[in-house]
Design an enzyme around this catalytic site. Sequence first.
Site, PDB file in Angstrom:
ATOM      1  N   LYS A 155       0.839  -1.194   0.000  1.00  0.00           N
ATOM      2  CA  LYS A 155       0.000   0.000   0.000  1.00  0.00           C
ATOM      3  C   LYS A 155       0.878   1.249   0.000  1.00  0.00           C
ATOM      4  O   LYS A 155       1.916   1.291   0.663  1.00  0.00           O
ATOM      5  CB  LYS A 155      -0.902  -0.029   1.234  1.00  0.00           C
ATOM      6  CG  LYS A 155      -1.935   1.080   1.314  1.00  0.00           C
ATOM      7  CD  LYS A 155      -2.808   0.888   2.555  1.00  0.00           C
ATOM      8  CE  LYS A 155      -3.893   1.937   2.665  1.00  0.00           C
ATOM      9  NZ  LYS A 155      -4.750   1.713   3.860  1.00  0.00           N
ATOM     10  N   SER A 206      -9.571   1.918   3.036  1.00  0.00           N
ATOM     11  CA  SER A 206      -8.746   2.719   2.145  1.00  0.00           C
ATOM     12  C   SER A 206      -7.759   1.890   1.327  1.00  0.00           C
ATOM     13  O   SER A 206      -7.155   2.381   0.379  1.00  0.00           O
ATOM     14  CB  SER A 206      -7.954   3.753   2.960  1.00  0.00           C
ATOM     15  OG  SER A 206      -7.059   3.103   3.863  1.00  0.00           O
ATOM     16  N   SER A 237     -10.135  -0.515   7.018  1.00  0.00           N
ATOM     17  CA  SER A 237      -9.508  -0.367   5.703  1.00  0.00           C
ATOM     18  C   SER A 237      -8.908  -1.634   5.119  1.00  0.00           C
ATOM     19  O   SER A 237      -8.495  -1.648   3.960  1.00  0.00           O
ATOM     20  CB  SER A 237      -8.427   0.715   5.761  1.00  0.00           C
ATOM     21  OG  SER A 237      -9.020   1.984   5.912  1.00  0.00           O
TER      22      SER A 237
END
Length: 451
Positions: A69, A155, A179
């Site tokens: 990420k 996210s 997330s």
Amino acid sequence: MKADLIATRQAIQTGSTTVQAAAQACLAVAQSSTCNHAFMQLTPEALQRIASHPQVGQSPLAGLAVSIKDLFDVQGQITQAGSIVLKNQPPAVTDGLAVARLRAAGAGLIGRTNMVEFAFSGVGINPHHGTPAAWDGLYDQAVGTTGQPHAPGGSSSGAAVSVATGAAFIGLGSDTGGSIRVPAALNGIVGFKNTARLVPTQGALPLSTTLDTVCAMTRSVRDAILAHEVLSARHVPRGQRPLSGYRLAVAKSLMQDGMDATVSRAFEHSLNTLRAAGARIDEIAFNELNELAPMMGTGGFSPAEGYAWHREWLDRDSARYDPRVLQRLMRGSGMKAHEYMDLVQARRQWIRRVEAALVGYDAVLSPTTPITGPKISDVAPGAERDAEFFRINGLLLRNTSAVNTLDGCGISLPCHAPGTLPVGLMAWHAAMHDDTILQLALLLEPLLQKH
């Protein structure tokens, strides 16, 4: 579902495939339109370099593709956190600790994945770098009808899509309010949120220092256990208890409120399937969950702690923030010191009450999200869609964020039928029940996939 990491590692060790072949297969997916907007940066050279190492196939992660990420430092790369505000910052000097542990375990780093700007939404929309479309990893198909892609959840949006499509075996991400588990549910894969203290956050850009958790998404529970062992640098024991040896709870309050028809059918069918397999499941009132909304009335931890980190950037560069992220961060500017301290104390007391309510139970079962993923077109950037976006965002994060507030752990498992939008079932508990949750998930997974 495509082969998981452990099955692929076994195939490498028996000679039926090679690390190089697995790397090429992942790269082909990552470079295809299937992964459109899922990656901020691909690093094929790094993946191929580890794949060519003669002994890497014997390592825990066997040189197989792992996505990172855009929240995490990778040596020599710029950590933008899905923004354009940080695009001119210097590259990271060292790997973040989670990245370093993955690399040491033999991970092949395929690239940086797209995310919600500064990790502050559960929907998955990014106005700067595009929004990857959700993919059903359980049934290996696009989510939604042609021309109507669905939001991937956030996210950790790109991380989820990278795993669901087969571009990566593990997607490293973070979970502050859901997330990891929300995008796992919306992409038909497994997402495990460990107790926050078990994995260091060093080298990850913060949102909430109270709630941030470093964890991962995978294609199977056994891969989730492997990923957690690497990230936490500890061994997860394998349990011998049968399903009937666990006592499970289902909360009547909050977590089943407002379920859409698809989630309701999948959740009811899942509970019936587990009961038929011998699971002992009690419905409990769990009224403590109804205390969450009043407790967070001043905004909660993420806006206040996020604003504290961002305030200098906001003073000089707020126009380049996603307006929706900006709105949520600015809410934190108004929290008074006594309100923050009251929230800390209220949370501590609430955790004690919840832990008392769960004495005797091994896990709570709930829908990961009460609704399926929305169409991207319904929540795309635009002031005329802001109200719908914030409504959806609140629903997607409602159940998962309760576990973060609890300082707990939870896993999302796909439980939907073929041809329906992905749905996740979440098994969760308070802090340091991680091993029990993972052992239980190994039993739940094959039953939920009997659809």
